[in-house]
Design a protein around this motif. Structure first.
Motif, PDB file in Angstrom:
ATOM      1  N   ALA A 138       0.829  -1.203   0.000  1.00 32.95           N
ATOM      2  CA  ALA A 138       0.000   0.000   0.000  1.00 32.95           C
ATOM      3  C   ALA A 138       0.865   1.255   0.000  1.00 32.95           C
ATOM      4  N   PHE A 139       1.906   1.265   0.830  1.00 34.22           N
ATOM      5  CA  PHE A 139       2.811   2.413   0.910  1.00 34.22           C
ATOM      6  C   PHE A 139       3.480   2.661  -0.432  1.00 34.22           C
ATOM      7  N   PHE A 140       3.991   1.585  -1.045  1.00 36.92           N
ATOM      8  CA  PHE A 140       4.681   1.704  -2.327  1.00 36.92           C
ATOM      9  C   PHE A 140       3.738   2.234  -3.408  1.00 36.92           C
ATOM     10  N   LEU A 141       2.513   1.739  -3.441  1.00 31.43           N
ATOM     11  CA  LEU A 141       1.563   2.164  -4.465  1.00 31.43           C
ATOM     12  C   LEU A 141       1.170   3.626  -4.285  1.00 31.43           C
ATOM     13  N   ILE A 142       0.941   4.032  -3.046  1.00 31.02           N
ATOM     14  CA  ILE A 142       0.578   5.429  -2.805  1.00 31.02           C
ATOM     15  C   ILE A 142       1.734   6.350  -3.178  1.00 31.02           C
ATOM     16  N   LYS A 143       2.934   5.961  -2.759  1.00 30.11           N
ATOM     17  CA  LYS A 143       4.120   6.782  -3.061  1.00 30.11           C
ATOM     18  C   LYS A 143       4.338   6.918  -4.566  1.00 30.11           C
ATOM     19  N   SER A 144       4.136   5.830  -5.298  1.00 28.48           N
ATOM     20  CA  SER A 144       4.380   5.840  -6.741  1.00 28.48           C
ATOM     21  C   SER A 144       3.237   6.481  -7.518  1.00 28.48           C
ATOM     22  N   ILE A 225      -7.034   3.989   2.129  1.00 29.51           N
ATOM     23  CA  ILE A 225      -6.313   5.094   2.776  1.00 29.51           C
ATOM     24  C   ILE A 225      -6.556   6.398   2.027  1.00 29.51           C
ATOM     25  N   LEU A 226      -6.486   6.340   0.700  1.00 26.06           N
ATOM     26  CA  LEU A 226      -6.698   7.547  -0.099  1.00 26.06           C
ATOM     27  C   LEU A 226      -8.144   8.028  -0.010  1.00 26.06           C
ATOM     28  N   ARG A 227      -9.081   7.085   0.046  1.00 23.90           N
ATOM     29  CA  ARG A 227     -10.494   7.482   0.171  1.00 23.90           C
ATOM     30  C   ARG A 227     -10.759   8.166   1.499  1.00 23.90           C
ATOM     31  N   ARG A 228     -10.033   7.763   2.542  1.00 21.71           N
ATOM     32  CA  ARG A 228     -10.211   8.409   3.847  1.00 21.71           C
ATOM     33  C   ARG A 228      -9.665   9.830   3.845  1.00 21.71           C
ATOM     34  N   GLY A 229      -8.851  10.122   2.853  1.00 22.70           N
ATOM     35  CA  GLY A 229      -8.306  11.468   2.721  1.00 22.70           C
ATOM     36  C   GLY A 229      -7.387  11.868   3.850  1.00 22.70           C
ATOM     37  N   GLU A 230      -6.537  10.931   4.296  1.00 23.75           N
ATOM     38  CA  GLU A 230      -5.611  11.236   5.394  1.00 23.75           C
ATOM     39  C   GLU A 230      -4.600  12.282   4.928  1.00 23.75           C
ATOM     40  N   ALA A 231      -4.646  13.427   5.564  1.00 27.52           N
ATOM     41  CA  ALA A 231      -3.873  14.581   5.107  1.00 27.52           C
ATOM     42  C   ALA A 231      -2.372  14.311   5.079  1.00 27.52           C
ATOM     43  N   LEU A 232      -1.843  13.675   6.146  1.00 28.69           N
ATOM     44  CA  LEU A 232      -0.408  13.447   6.202  1.00 28.69           C
ATOM     45  C   LEU A 232       0.058  12.500   5.098  1.00 28.69           C
TER      46      LEU A 232
END
Length: 359
Positions: A138-144, A225-232
């Motif tokens: 998940a971290f890798f996909l969000i970062k990329s 995680i992206l749908r939750r819109g976590e600002a950080l």
């Protein structure tokens, strides 16, 4: 008692690929390659303009580039903490995040090398293996994802005539491929986890099933995680990408050249694919990919060579120095099994010492 200590020590050794001996060897190898590239730039005929660029480099802009790379690392840490464990202290998140970046500077592989070290650290601290695998994906996909979204948007705008006029092969095609890649990632959860492995299955089959579970679950978690819109998370992912791009922008300015931002952003993703090559530090792969791609997009050759080489030196040294210090501190801190800032629980059967003692 002595037998238990021996068992614990054997369990705490770094994976062979991430052993201190191998990492030191990689560091020396990368340094040798950087020195060789420097000698070629300094002595080879036909590179007089590149040497002239280095001779007249603006130290202030190079200092700005260093600060921007530091901000990229800080953004990585800001993203790491809420994805893996929001209750972990900022200090521990800083130590793990920068340790990953340090290894990533030696084993680029688009950041997978650093994540491997992070996975090992988290497993030694007691985090379950399935959670590590799922969250790392998940971290890798969000970062990329930020890079691919940027190329999709910028490539489309350039194809429509915004910014420097380039062929559709250099604008619409990368944008289309990025959209396809994003679509594939979004569809991954739909393929399902598949059946769990059976006790009598081969090791190879169990490994394939584990990878499928990690990828599918990780893609689903990234979307959630992206749908939750976590600002950080969002700010960290964008900052990690944006500040790293800005380093390249600053190094161009350091050598007296201004390149359209759209060219830097488009060249960045395509050029970074050279980091997938199995070359220590990505030396030659990332450098060649960035220089070649930026020149194709219209950046001047001599200034591009100088800017990319300066960018790569900063990208190598800053994470290595800061990350090395962070990892040394991390090893000391994780030797305390009762530290209150870990949000995962060390299993009863796990060793009480999480990492090798320094020295």
């Amino acid at each position: 008692m002595e037998g238990r200590a021996n068992v614990e020590q054997s369990q705490l050794e770094l994976p062979d690929e991430l052993s201190t001996r191998r990492l030191v060897r990689r560091t020396l190898y990368v340094l040798a390659l950087l020195v060789l590239i420097g000698l070629v730039a300094a002595l080879a005929p036909g590179l007089g303009e590149v040497r002239d660029r280095f001779a007249h480099a603006d130290p202030a802009w190079l200092a700005v580039a260093v600060v921007l790379e530091a901000l990229s690392g800080v953004s990585y840490v800001a993203m790491f903490r809420p994805v893996f464990c929001a209750s972990t202290s900022w200090r521990t998140s800083w130590e793990i995040g920068w340790s990953e970046l340090a290894v990533g500077s030696l084993i680029p592989a688009s950041g997978a090398g650093g994540l491997a070290l992070g996975a090992w650290i988290l497993s030694r601290a007691g985090m379950p293996a399935d959670k590590i695998a799922r969250t790392s994906v998940a971290f890798f996909l969000i970062k990329s994802s930020v890079n691919f979204v940027a190329v999709a948007v910028i490539g489309t705008l350039m194809a429509l005539g915004v910014g420097p006029q380039k062929s559709l092969l250099l604008t619409a095609l990368p944008a289309a491929l990025s959209v396809v890649t994003i679509g594939v990632v979004l569809l991954l959860p739909r393929i399902g986890r598949g059946p769990d492995p059976q006790p009598d299955d081969s090791k190879a089959h169990k490994a394939v099933v584990a990878v499928r579970h990690a990828v599918v679950d990780g893609a689903r978690e990234a979307v959630e995680i992206l749908r939750r819109g976590e600002a950080l998370v969002i700010a960290g992912a964008i900052g990690y990408w944006a500040f790293d791009n800005a380093v390249l922008w600053a190094t161009f300015h350091a050598f007296g050249t201004t390149v359209p931002l759209t060219v830097i952003l488009m060249g960045y993703l395509i050029g970074q694919l050279g980091g997938l090559l199995p070359i220590p530090g990505g030396v030659g792969g990332i450098d060649g990919g960035l220089i070649g791609t930026l020149i194709v997009y219209g950046a001047p050759a001599a200034a591009t060579a100088a800017a990319v080489l300066a960018y790569r030196v900063i990208l190598f040294w800053l994470p290595l120095i800061v990350g090395g210090i962070a990892f040394a501190s991390l090893r000391k801190g994780l030797n305390r099994p009762d530290r209150p800032d870990l949000c995962w629980t060390v299993p009863a059967t796990a060793p009480t010492v999480s990492l090798p003692r320094p020295g």
